[in-house]
Write a protein that holds these residues in place. Sequence first.
Motif, PDB file in Angstrom:
ATOM      1  N   GLY A   1       0.826  -1.210   0.000  1.00 30.35           N
ATOM      2  CA  GLY A   1       0.000   0.000   0.000  1.00 30.35           C
ATOM      3  C   GLY A   1       0.857   1.255   0.000  1.00 30.35           C
ATOM      4  O   GLY A   1       0.572   2.224  -0.714  1.00 30.35           O
ATOM      5  N   PHE A   2       1.937   1.224   0.783  1.00 32.88           N
ATOM      6  CA  PHE A   2       2.852   2.377   0.825  1.00 32.88           C
ATOM      7  C   PHE A   2       3.528   2.569  -0.533  1.00 32.88           C
ATOM      8  O   PHE A   2       3.655   3.691  -1.033  1.00 32.88           O
ATOM      9  N   LEU A   3       3.943   1.443  -1.113  1.00 33.36           N
ATOM     10  CA  LEU A   3       4.661   1.505  -2.396  1.00 33.36           C
ATOM     11  C   LEU A   3       3.819   2.175  -3.474  1.00 33.36           C
ATOM     12  O   LEU A   3       4.319   2.981  -4.268  1.00 33.36           O
ATOM     13  N   VAL A   4       2.535   1.854  -3.503  1.00 36.50           N
ATOM     14  CA  VAL A   4       1.670   2.397  -4.564  1.00 36.50           C
ATOM     15  C   VAL A   4       0.803   3.557  -4.041  1.00 36.50           C
ATOM     16  O   VAL A   4      -0.076   4.031  -4.749  1.00 36.50           O
ATOM     17  N   ASP A   5       1.092   3.987  -2.800  1.00 31.77           N
ATOM     18  CA  ASP A   5       0.377   5.099  -2.165  1.00 31.77           C
ATOM     19  C   ASP A   5      -1.140   4.868  -2.138  1.00 31.77           C
ATOM     20  O   ASP A   5      -1.926   5.742  -2.501  1.00 31.77           O
TER      21      ASP A   5
END
Lengths: 142, 134
Positions: free
Chosen positions: A26-30
């Motif tokens: 989730g963080f990687l793809v915001d």
Amino acid sequence: MPAPAPIDPRGPRFNQAVLSVALLTGFLVDWRPVVPLFALVLLAGAALGPKYGPFLVFYAKVIRPRLAPPAEMEDPRPPRFAAAVGVVFLTAGALAFAAGHAGLGWALALMVAALAGLSAATGICVGCEIYLVLARRRPVAG
Amino acid sequence: MFMARGVIVIVILFAIALAGRLYRAWRARLQDEKPIHPLVPDSLRAGADRTWVVFTSPYCATCGPVEASLRASDPGARVVKVDATREPHLAESFSIRSAPTVLLADVEGNVTARLVGAQAVDDYVRRPPSGVAG
């Protein structure tokens, strides 16, 4: 109060692995909804018990029957406490997002992701250790 | 932005792997250490020829079955349970790091066996070393 029935420790570790992968992805793809979503997932397992955590149920119904019995069982209270700590952090992260502080929101979520990943990969459960420290200070029934 | 986030994720994964390695090395060192035990106090032994001291904790799921297993397999011995969280000084003096940890003391209080974990107790009960009653 009688001690709760011991659980297969691999269930919470699977839950933590899913949590860590989901938050990091989730963080990687915001994709910010992953934070409140997994706050609810953790809340279900921590507040209501393992029968209500979706990934704990998935482990119990799908994965565990394919594995050998665990070498040891564990008390469910420390991992449940750790999940409750995760709920607090993820809820704070979701509130930070809602208030427009995306950096703070992700920082809180990444702390949970890192600790969940650490527990899943190595068995070092920081939340459980906090529970044990509290239990030593004020012994719980068992 | 995606690259920067990717670097952060890689750093987190690297930190997890590093912490895991350090933890395993620390655990291995602990297991290699041969602790020098003090005598088991007479208040626990109460004059028994053999005393099993089971160090437990309130959050230990396997301590009850371990205690029952020792009572069943060695009915001639005294079995005492010590909650390490209520007796921290006693637990520290025997280098107790996890529950259950079980000590076997002879009539003079010398520790003749130290078993860490339910599996170790189970193995011991099934195949006690020669020369050890039980």
